[in-house]
Design a protein around this motif. Structure first.
Motif, PDB file in Angstrom:
ATOM      1  N   PRO A  59       0.668  -1.332   0.011  1.00 14.98           N
ATOM      2  CA  PRO A  59       0.027  -0.014  -0.052  1.00 14.98           C
ATOM      3  C   PRO A  59       0.781   1.291  -0.031  1.00 14.98           C
ATOM      4  O   PRO A  59       0.322   2.443  -0.213  1.00 14.98           O
ATOM      5  CB  PRO A  59      -0.817  -0.073   1.461  1.00 14.98           C
ATOM      6  N   THR A 111       2.162   2.883   2.368  1.00  4.35           N
ATOM      7  CA  THR A 111       1.932   3.671   3.626  1.00  4.35           C
ATOM      8  C   THR A 111       3.210   3.885   4.401  1.00  4.35           C
ATOM      9  O   THR A 111       3.928   3.090   4.599  1.00  4.35           O
ATOM     10  CB  THR A 111       0.842   3.050   4.506  1.00  4.35           C
ATOM     11  N   GLU A 162      -2.240   5.738   7.965  1.00 10.32           N
ATOM     12  CA  GLU A 162      -2.590   5.735   6.815  1.00 10.32           C
ATOM     13  C   GLU A 162      -3.429   5.018   6.207  1.00 10.32           C
ATOM     14  O   GLU A 162      -3.568   4.758   4.832  1.00 10.32           O
ATOM     15  CB  GLU A 162      -1.552   6.216   6.002  1.00 10.32           C
ATOM     16  N   TYR A 186      -5.714   4.457   2.544  1.00 12.60           N
ATOM     17  CA  TYR A 186      -5.312   3.467   1.469  1.00 12.60           C
ATOM     18  C   TYR A 186      -6.705   2.765   1.103  1.00 12.60           C
ATOM     19  O   TYR A 186      -7.107   2.453  -0.069  1.00 12.60           O
ATOM     20  CB  TYR A 186      -4.517   2.627   1.791  1.00 12.60           C
ATOM     21  N   LYS A 223      -9.397   4.842  -1.119  1.00  9.65           N
ATOM     22  CA  LYS A 223      -8.947   5.089  -2.172  1.00  9.65           C
ATOM     23  C   LYS A 223      -8.664   3.840  -3.296  1.00  9.65           C
ATOM     24  O   LYS A 223      -9.092   3.903  -4.242  1.00  9.65           O
ATOM     25  CB  LYS A 223      -7.439   5.940  -2.153  1.00  9.65           C
ATOM     26  N   GLU A 224      -8.281   2.742  -2.597  1.00 14.30           N
ATOM     27  CA  GLU A 224      -7.835   1.683  -3.289  1.00 14.30           C
ATOM     28  C   GLU A 224      -8.697   0.410  -3.338  1.00 14.30           C
ATOM     29  O   GLU A 224      -8.696  -0.317  -4.113  1.00 14.30           O
ATOM     30  CB  GLU A 224      -6.412   1.326  -3.160  1.00 14.30           C
TER      31      GLU A 224
END
Length: 319
Positions: free
Chosen positions: A167, A169, A174, A178, A181-182
């Protein structure tokens, strides 16, 4: 896939480690469990560890305990028994061995979380499906599984599972960003997550379930458990596992590896990093040479010199 059974309370038979009696014992442990007065437990653990000559870090919070410490066979055994007596009867607990302390100091920290995700979750109520190392080994070879490394980017640098998603991060905090968003379109997919010892996956699987993901798995005991249980010749692990102590990286069998660390910034160093013109042992590396002042570098040089002199004299670290 069956859920992996939780620990039942039992004082371990420490005689199983008699072959390593002369070595330093390293214990990695955690448990999510309500702690009524974390500050009192913090002080009790500090006093106990100092008395036993134990070094390393333990984090205490209202949600439980987490950390890695090192000491004599007797000292670590007594600490384990103390924690069991305090009600930490379902600890994820692993031991490994080294010829010397991988820590320089003792730190007993009081925090809001024993591992910082930054969003409210409760792993005591719901987590993903636990997998033993062999079950994990079998699952992550299936083509329809997303295998996600929940560790920080600099940890992934030293090694990860074959085909795992990084990821990227910088901190565990964070990870929710992630996911948003992903992974927004992956709620119906099989998600398999892993970390060093299992604690971050307790929270990350709990978070994914909270966000509506349906099929979430994690490696019980983390990478360290996999490296201990799965033979090297069968392993899907590539590289070394970064650990937050003087060993820096460990290999199969949880034996110390060859990865080095910049003690100026804590970043793991690959072979090419050691040949960088910016590398100075104990002072700076290519990742941090332009982020510290000349005054800081001078302090680091003095600290490094003191450590070298202490090693030459054979001084023992102080708790």
């Amino acid at each position: 896939m069956r859920a992996f059974a939780a620990h039942a309370r039992a004082v371990p038979d420490y005689r199983l480690s008699d072959t390593a009696m002369s070595q330093v014992v390293i214990a990695a442990l955690y448990q999510f469990r309500a702690v009524e007065n974390p500050a009192v437990l913090q002080e009790e653990l500090r006093a106990f560890c100092r008395e036993q000559g134990i070094l390393g870090t333990l984090i205490v919070a209202g949600e439980g305990i987490n950390g890695t410490v090192s000491g004599s066979r007797e000292g670590i055994s007594r600490l384990h028994e103390l924690l069991l007596a305090k009600g930490f009867t379902r600890m994820e607990y692993k031991e490994s061995f080294a010829d010397e302390h991988p820590f320089r100091k003792l730190k007993i920290k009081l925090k809001q979380e024993i591992v910082t995700l930054g969003v409210p979750v409760n792993p005591r109520e719901h987590v993903g499906t636990y997998l033993s190392p062999q079950e994990w080994h079998d699952l992550i070879q299936q083509p329809d599984v997303l295998v996600i490394d929940t560790r920080n980017d600099y940890e992934v640098m030293t090694g990860t599972f074959k085909g795992a998603i990084d990821p990227k991060t910088r901190t565990f905090g964070e990870f929710p960003e992630y996911v948003a968003k992903e992974l927004a379109d992956a709620k119906d997919k099989k998600i398999a997550m892993f970390c060093t010892g299992g604690i971050r996956c307790e929270k990350s699987t709990s978070y994914l379930l909270q966000e509506g993901f349906r099929e979430v798995y994690h490696l019980k005991g983390g990478i360290l458990n996999y490296l201990k249980e799965i033979p090297d010749e069968q392993s899907l692990w590539e590289g070394e596992c970064f650990v937050f102590d003087g060993r820096v990286g460990v290999e199969h069998g949880v034996n110390p590896g060859h990865t080095r660390m910049c003690f100026g910034c804590g970043h793991p160093l690959l072979e090419e990093d050691l040949h960088s013109p910016h590398f100075e042992d104990g002072v700076a590396c290519a990742w941090c040479h332009d982020k510290t002042t000349d005054e800081q570098k001078a302090r680091f040089r003095m600290r490094q010199r003191q450590h070298e002199l202490a090693r030459q004299r054979g001084d023992k670290p102080q708790a």
